[in-house]
Design a protein around this motif. Structure first.
Motif, PDB file in Angstrom:
ATOM      1  N   ASP A   1      -6.759  -1.149   1.665  1.00 22.92           N
ATOM      2  CA  ASP A   1      -8.029  -0.540   1.238  1.00 22.92           C
ATOM      3  C   ASP A   1      -7.743   0.591   0.257  1.00 22.92           C
ATOM      4  OD1 ASP A   1     -10.779  -0.464   1.199  1.00 22.92           O
ATOM      5  OD2 ASP A   1     -10.953   0.895   2.911  1.00 22.92           O
ATOM      6  N   ASN A   2      -6.847   0.317  -0.674  1.00 19.85           N
ATOM      7  CA  ASN A   2      -6.457   1.332  -1.644  1.00 19.85           C
ATOM      8  C   ASN A   2      -5.826   0.640  -2.844  1.00 19.85           C
ATOM      9  OD1 ASN A   2      -5.909   3.832  -2.811  1.00 19.85           O
ATOM     10  ND2 ASN A   2      -5.205   4.718  -0.867  1.00 19.85           N
ATOM     11  N   ASN A   3      -5.470   1.419  -3.855  1.00 19.13           N
ATOM     12  CA  ASN A   3      -4.770   0.858  -5.004  1.00 19.13           C
ATOM     13  C   ASN A   3      -3.361   0.421  -4.612  1.00 19.13           C
ATOM     14  OD1 ASN A   3      -6.988   1.477  -6.608  1.00 19.13           O
ATOM     15  ND2 ASN A   3      -6.118   3.420  -7.308  1.00 19.13           N
ATOM     16  N   GLY A   4      -2.810  -0.555  -5.331  1.00 20.26           N
ATOM     17  CA  GLY A   4      -1.437  -0.979  -5.087  1.00 20.26           C
ATOM     18  C   GLY A   4      -0.448   0.091  -5.510  1.00 20.26           C
ATOM     19  N   ASP A   5       0.728   0.062  -4.928  1.00 22.72           N
ATOM     20  CA  ASP A   5       1.773   1.025  -5.262  1.00 22.72           C
ATOM     21  C   ASP A   5       2.511   0.611  -6.533  1.00 22.72           C
ATOM     22  OD1 ASP A   5       1.182   2.539  -3.087  1.00 22.72           O
ATOM     23  OD2 ASP A   5       2.761   1.716  -1.816  1.00 22.72           O
ATOM     24  N   GLY A   6       2.988   1.614  -7.274  1.00 25.92           N
ATOM     25  CA  GLY A   6       3.758   1.363  -8.479  1.00 25.92           C
ATOM     26  C   GLY A   6       5.228   1.138  -8.176  1.00 25.92           C
ATOM     27  N   ALA A   7       6.000   0.898  -9.229  1.00 27.03           N
ATOM     28  CA  ALA A   7       7.436   0.653  -9.092  1.00 27.03           C
ATOM     29  C   ALA A   7       8.116   1.001 -10.413  1.00 27.03           C
ATOM     30  CB  ALA A   7       7.698  -0.805  -8.720  1.00 27.03           C
ATOM     31  N   ILE A   8       9.440   0.994 -10.400  1.00 28.33           N
ATOM     32  CA  ILE A   8      10.205   1.274 -11.619  1.00 28.33           C
ATOM     33  C   ILE A   8      10.843  -0.017 -12.132  1.00 28.33           C
ATOM     34  CG2 ILE A   8      12.076   2.619 -12.649  1.00 28.33           C
ATOM     35  CD1 ILE A   8      11.546   4.759 -10.522  1.00 28.33           C
ATOM     36  N   TYR A   9      11.886  -0.486 -11.475  1.00 27.94           N
ATOM     37  CA  TYR A   9      12.532  -1.736 -11.890  1.00 27.94           C
ATOM     38  C   TYR A   9      11.941  -2.935 -11.156  1.00 27.94           C
ATOM     39  CZ  TYR A   9      15.963   1.223 -14.151  1.00 27.94           C
ATOM     40  OH  TYR A   9      16.572   2.145 -14.950  1.00 27.94           O
TER      41      TYR A   9
END
Length: 261
Positions: free
Chosen positions: A189-197
């Motif tokens: 129930d939130n935005n997806g998490d980011g990542a680097i590689y």
């Protein structure tokens, strides 16, 4: 007595090398094994945003190119992202993890098997979890280096990943886990998490609309929507968005990119 070649000293009276213009990969390996020089040389600077020499989007076998044995080879792998879930779960799928392997061409195996992880299948509408992402694997000489496929549940779950030290031949070591190369987790129930590689996770679709996460170098997560179809994760490896009442989305397929440095 010092040793000269064409009048130029190459080994001094103190038994030290001098006036050596360059050494090949075999010499580097021998010196490193003897404890001379502090190990393998550092590779050239690598820009992950640059265009790779080769890109593999389906499973295949890499074979050595006709280049100098001193060429550095860098493999950047991204696994498949998970699909989003529906119904009570409604979570976005987590992004595929990443793996980076570096070695000197002359010391690498003659061929390396490449398995590309597929993105998780959404399965359309309905209240169940979407498919997991497939692993992307480099294997040779009895060693397998795996970028882990994205997972799927109602909490933040990174896809995982590996980074390797930089020896002359990486296919002689056991990898160690590091979180920076993991894929971004999906959310309920939130935005997806980011990542680097690694790739980013999909947005949740339990209530309203939630954006997928953003990855610096891999695929982004899809948008989650509670009452309309979610968006697929982008290539490579992005997690699909979730949806409570409509169609959940698929994860992006994996990839292996190769640079000759």
């Amino acid at each position: 007595m010092a040793i000269q070649v064409s009048g130029t000293e190459v080994i001094s009276n103190a038994r030290a090398l001098t006036n050596i213009a360059s050494v090949d990969a075999t010499t580097v390996a021998s010196l490193s094994a003897a404890g001379v020089g502090g190990g393998a040389p550092l590779p050239p600077t690598w820009n992950p945003a640059s265009t790779p020499n080769v890109t593999y989007t389906s499973s295949t076998t890499w074979t050595k190119p006709a280049l100098s044995d001193d060429t550095w080879v860098l493999f950047y792998s991204v696994a498949g992202g998970a699909a989003g879930s529906g119904g009570f779960y409604s979570a976005g799928g987590s992004g595929g993890g990443a793996a980076i392997v570096v070695g000197i061409l002359g010391e690498l195996p003659s061929s390396i098997s490449i398995t590309i992880g597929a993105g998780g299948v959404s399965g359309g509408g309905g209240g169940y979890m979407g498919g997991y992402g497939g692993n992307t694997v480099l294997s040779a000489s009895g060693f397998a280096f795996t970028a882990n496929g994205g997972l799927n549940n109602s909490s933040t779950t990174a896809g995982g990943g590996f980074v390797f030290p930089i020896p002359v031949n990486p296919f002689t070591i056991t990898p160690t886990v590091t979180t920076i190369y993991g894929g971004g987790g999906g959310q309920r129930d939130n935005n997806g998490d980011g990542a680097i590689y690694g790739a980013a996770g999909g947005g949740g679709g339990y209530t309203g609309t939630h954006a997928g996460g953003t990855s610096t170098y891999a695929g982004n997560g899809g948008t989650g929507r509670s009452s309309s179809a979610a968006s697929n994760g982008t290539f490579p490896g992005g997690g699909g968005g979730g949806s409570l009442n409509s169609t959940k989305a698929a994860g992006g397929n994996g990839v292996v990119k190769v640079w000759y440095l």
